[in-house]
Design a protein around this motif. Structure first.
Motif, PDB file in Angstrom:
ATOM      1  N   ARG A 282       0.819  -1.213   0.000  1.00  0.00           N
ATOM      2  CA  ARG A 282       0.000   0.000   0.000  1.00  0.00           C
ATOM      3  C   ARG A 282       0.852   1.262   0.000  1.00  0.00           C
ATOM      4  N   SER A 283       1.928   1.272   0.732  1.00  0.00           N
ATOM      5  CA  SER A 283       2.754   2.471   0.841  1.00  0.00           C
ATOM      6  C   SER A 283       3.428   2.804  -0.487  1.00  0.00           C
ATOM      7  N   MET A 284       4.007   1.788  -1.150  1.00  0.00           N
ATOM      8  CA  MET A 284       4.644   2.039  -2.432  1.00  0.00           C
ATOM      9  C   MET A 284       3.613   2.354  -3.506  1.00  0.00           C
ATOM     10  N   GLY A 285       2.436   1.711  -3.430  1.00  0.00           N
ATOM     11  CA  GLY A 285       1.364   2.052  -4.358  1.00  0.00           C
ATOM     12  C   GLY A 285       0.926   3.498  -4.197  1.00  0.00           C
ATOM     13  N   ALA A 286       0.798   3.951  -2.940  1.00  0.00           N
ATOM     14  CA  ALA A 286       0.442   5.353  -2.697  1.00  0.00           C
ATOM     15  C   ALA A 286       1.547   6.286  -3.183  1.00  0.00           C
ATOM     16  N   THR A 287       2.796   5.844  -3.076  1.00  0.00           N
ATOM     17  CA  THR A 287       3.914   6.661  -3.559  1.00  0.00           C
ATOM     18  C   THR A 287       3.836   6.850  -5.073  1.00  0.00           C
ATOM     19  N   ILE A 288       3.571   5.772  -5.797  1.00  0.00           N
ATOM     20  CA  ILE A 288       3.425   5.876  -7.256  1.00  0.00           C
ATOM     21  C   ILE A 288       2.231   6.761  -7.600  1.00  0.00           C
ATOM     22  N   ALA A 289       1.123   6.600  -6.872  1.00  0.00           N
ATOM     23  CA  ALA A 289      -0.055   7.432  -7.126  1.00  0.00           C
ATOM     24  C   ALA A 289       0.248   8.902  -6.861  1.00  0.00           C
ATOM     25  N   THR A 290       1.039   9.190  -5.847  1.00  0.00           N
ATOM     26  CA  THR A 290       1.416  10.573  -5.547  1.00  0.00           C
ATOM     27  C   THR A 290       2.265  11.163  -6.665  1.00  0.00           C
ATOM     28  N   VAL A 291       3.201  10.370  -7.190  1.00  0.00           N
ATOM     29  CA  VAL A 291       4.022  10.847  -8.303  1.00  0.00           C
ATOM     30  C   VAL A 291       3.146  11.111  -9.534  1.00  0.00           C
ATOM     31  N   MET A 292       2.180  10.238  -9.795  1.00  0.00           N
ATOM     32  CA  MET A 292       1.250  10.468 -10.900  1.00  0.00           C
ATOM     33  C   MET A 292       0.481  11.764 -10.695  1.00  0.00           C
ATOM     34  N   PHE A 293       0.021  11.996  -9.469  1.00  0.00           N
ATOM     35  CA  PHE A 293      -0.715  13.222  -9.158  1.00  0.00           C
ATOM     36  C   PHE A 293       0.157  14.455  -9.389  1.00  0.00           C
ATOM     37  N   LEU A 294       1.416  14.401  -8.987  1.00  0.00           N
ATOM     38  CA  LEU A 294       2.314  15.542  -9.160  1.00  0.00           C
ATOM     39  C   LEU A 294       2.602  15.796 -10.637  1.00  0.00           C
ATOM     40  N   ILE A 295       2.742  14.727 -11.430  1.00  0.00           N
ATOM     41  CA  ILE A 295       2.966  14.891 -12.867  1.00  0.00           C
ATOM     42  C   ILE A 295       1.763  15.571 -13.523  1.00  0.00           C
ATOM     43  N   ILE A 296       0.567  15.087 -13.193  1.00  0.00           N
ATOM     44  CA  ILE A 296      -0.649  15.676 -13.760  1.00  0.00           C
ATOM     45  C   ILE A 296      -0.824  17.112 -13.287  1.00  0.00           C
ATOM     46  N   LEU A 297      -0.543  17.365 -11.999  1.00  0.00           N
ATOM     47  CA  LEU A 297      -0.658  18.720 -11.463  1.00  0.00           C
ATOM     48  C   LEU A 297       0.302  19.670 -12.163  1.00  0.00           C
ATOM     49  N   ALA A 298       1.534  19.209 -12.429  1.00  0.00           N
ATOM     50  CA  ALA A 298       2.505  20.046 -13.127  1.00  0.00           C
ATOM     51  C   ALA A 298       2.042  20.356 -14.548  1.00  0.00           C
ATOM     52  N   GLY A 299       1.506  19.352 -15.257  1.00  0.00           N
ATOM     53  CA  GLY A 299       1.028  19.580 -16.620  1.00  0.00           C
ATOM     54  C   GLY A 299      -0.157  20.528 -16.672  1.00  0.00           C
ATOM     55  N   VAL A 300      -1.110  20.363 -15.755  1.00  0.00           N
ATOM     56  CA  VAL A 300      -2.282  21.242 -15.725  1.00  0.00           C
ATOM     57  C   VAL A 300      -1.877  22.661 -15.346  1.00  0.00           C
ATOM     58  N   SER A 301      -0.957  22.808 -14.399  1.00  0.00           N
ATOM     59  CA  SER A 301      -0.497  24.138 -13.990  1.00  0.00           C
ATOM     60  C   SER A 301       0.212  24.837 -15.138  1.00  0.00           C
ATOM     61  N   LEU A 302       1.028  24.095 -15.886  1.00  0.00           N
ATOM     62  CA  LEU A 302       1.701  24.670 -17.050  1.00  0.00           C
ATOM     63  C   LEU A 302       0.698  25.193 -18.060  1.00  0.00           C
ATOM     64  N   TYR A 303      -0.363  24.435 -18.274  1.00  0.00           N
ATOM     65  CA  TYR A 303      -1.386  24.870 -19.224  1.00  0.00           C
ATOM     66  C   TYR A 303      -2.126  26.105 -18.710  1.00  0.00           C
ATOM     67  N   LEU A 304      -2.551  26.089 -17.445  1.00  0.00           N
ATOM     68  CA  LEU A 304      -3.378  27.171 -16.923  1.00  0.00           C
ATOM     69  C   LEU A 304      -2.620  28.487 -16.808  1.00  0.00           C
ATOM     70  N   PHE A 305      -1.364  28.432 -16.389  1.00  0.00           N
ATOM     71  CA  PHE A 305      -0.635  29.666 -16.084  1.00  0.00           C
ATOM     72  C   PHE A 305       0.292  30.128 -17.204  1.00  0.00           C
ATOM     73  N   VAL A 306       0.532  29.303 -18.203  1.00  0.00           N
ATOM     74  CA  VAL A 306       1.430  29.692 -19.286  1.00  0.00           C
ATOM     75  C   VAL A 306       0.709  29.682 -20.633  1.00  0.00           C
ATOM     76  N   ILE A 307       0.192  28.508 -21.009  1.00  0.00           N
ATOM     77  CA  ILE A 307      -0.363  28.355 -22.359  1.00  0.00           C
ATOM     78  C   ILE A 307      -1.701  29.070 -22.497  1.00  0.00           C
ATOM     79  N   GLN A 308      -2.588  28.921 -21.514  1.00  0.00           N
ATOM     80  CA  GLN A 308      -3.924  29.506 -21.637  1.00  0.00           C
ATOM     81  C   GLN A 308      -3.870  31.032 -21.706  1.00  0.00           C
ATOM     82  N   ARG A 309      -2.944  31.653 -20.970  1.00  0.00           N
ATOM     83  CA  ARG A 309      -2.842  33.106 -21.015  1.00  0.00           C
ATOM     84  C   ARG A 309      -2.491  33.609 -22.407  1.00  0.00           C
ATOM     85  N   ARG A 310      -1.689  32.839 -23.134  1.00  0.00           N
ATOM     86  CA  ARG A 310      -1.303  33.259 -24.483  1.00  0.00           C
ATOM     87  C   ARG A 310      -2.414  33.052 -25.497  1.00  0.00           C
ATOM     88  N   MET A 311      -3.374  32.178 -25.190  1.00  0.00           N
ATOM     89  CA  MET A 311      -4.454  31.887 -26.133  1.00  0.00           C
ATOM     90  C   MET A 311      -5.692  32.721 -25.868  1.00  0.00           C
TER      91      MET A 311
END
Length: 316
Positions: A282-311
């Motif tokens: 469970r602990s390592m599974g939660a660790t992988i899930a946390t990394v997935m969450f951080l990757i998705i959060l980074a991608g969404v933040s990049l879109y909202l604060f960088v790409i969307q402003r230019r469009m």
């Protein structure tokens, strides 16, 4: 006159009524969303910082992340899954979304007949269960009882057929294209709605200037639907890095052959729940899930604060 003003000033100002009913209507949705999304997310983040030591849950800080990125076995599986996930996402971005834009552009042609039929036929696979889609394509592509060899033989291309789902070099691409076939209707419909939302005055002005046909699409319509394309891109990113179901249906939990179709979702499943002789962690599974969450959060933040402003300058 002054007496009237003084009386009017002395009157208490009317207070706007507090709309408590809004909170009452929002409360059930908030409770359900919290129970299904927010609380499990918080518990997953918390669990990634704990581990089982001598049968007890013990706070270990970032030790689980150090194990994931530091130990050879964990690091090999994680980076392999992340690489496959990136390829999975790139195929969708480079194949699914351009095809969706092209189909939407063709469906928006005013004189095209049977538009409703085409829309329905292309969007229909999106409504099918991923289990049905996975098993149907496994039957189609099977070298033993599949119909793909016979169909290629009819057009003289049987020599091109190969067990694409059974070869490490082609399995991930094949699964990705199956996913593209199923979900291409979503970007098509979103872009089609964006094209219909373009004001008629803009199109008429372009026609008065002699800009028609595909030139009108590239010069006028495409810049105006860039915000919709941006939304589709971020939805594709989130959906692909959360993907699990189709790969599991077609290739199983091991995501074979030789882990060639293993993505973060299937790695998370095997790690958390275990598979065959492998016990769940469970602990390592939660660790992988946390990394997935951080990757998705980074991608969404990049879109909202960088790409969307230019469009935003293309929006009406």
């Amino acid at each position: 006159m002054s007496d009237a003003l003084s009386v009017q000033e002395g009157q208490p100002t009317a207070r706007r009524p507090k709309r408590w009913h809004i909170l009452v209507f929002l409360l059930p949705a908030f409770l359900v969303y919290s129970a299904v999304m927010i609380l499990p997310l918080i518990e997953t983040l918390r669990l990634s910082l704990f581990n089982t030591v001598d049968g007890q849950s013990t706070f270990v800080g970032l030790a689980n992340f150090q194990t994931l990125f530091g130990e050879e076995r964990w690091a090999h599986d994680f980076w392999n899954a992340l690489k496959n996930n990136v390829i999975f996402f790139i195929i969708h971005m480079c194949v699914q979304n351009p095809i969706g834009v092209a189909l939407a552009a063709m469906l928006s042609i005013p004189k095209l007949r049977f538009v409703t039929f085409y829309r329905t036929a292309i969007f229909l696979p999106t409504l099918l269960s991923f289990v049905i889609v996975g098993f149907i394509w496994k039957l189609i592509l099977s070298p033993i009882w599949g119909v793909a060899p016979g169909m290629l033989d009819l057009v003289g291309l049987k020599s091109l057929f190969a067990p694409w789902l059974g070869k490490p070099g082609s399995a991930l691409i094949t699964v990705s294209l199956i996913s593209v076939w199923q979900y291409v209707g979503i970007p098509m419909m979103l872009i089609y709605a964006a094209l219909l939302n373009i004001p008629d005055e803009v199109i008429e002005a372009a026609e008065c200037d002699g800009v028609t046909g595909w030139s009108q699409f590239w010069k006028i319509k495409l810049p105006l639907i860039l915000p919709a394309i941006g939304i589709i891109s971020i939805l594709t990113f989130v959906g692909n890095f959360n993907a699990f179901d189709l790969v599991y249906t077609v290739q199983g939990a091991l995501a074979g052959p030789d882990g060639s179709t293993d993505i973060l979702g299937t790695l998370l499943y095997r790690t958390f729940f275990g598979f065959q002789l492998q016990l769940g962690d469970r602990s390592m599974g939660a660790t992988i899930a946390t990394v997935m969450f951080l990757i998705i959060l980074a991608g969404v933040s990049l879109y909202l604060f960088v790409i969307q402003r230019r469009m935003r300058r293309y929006q009406f």
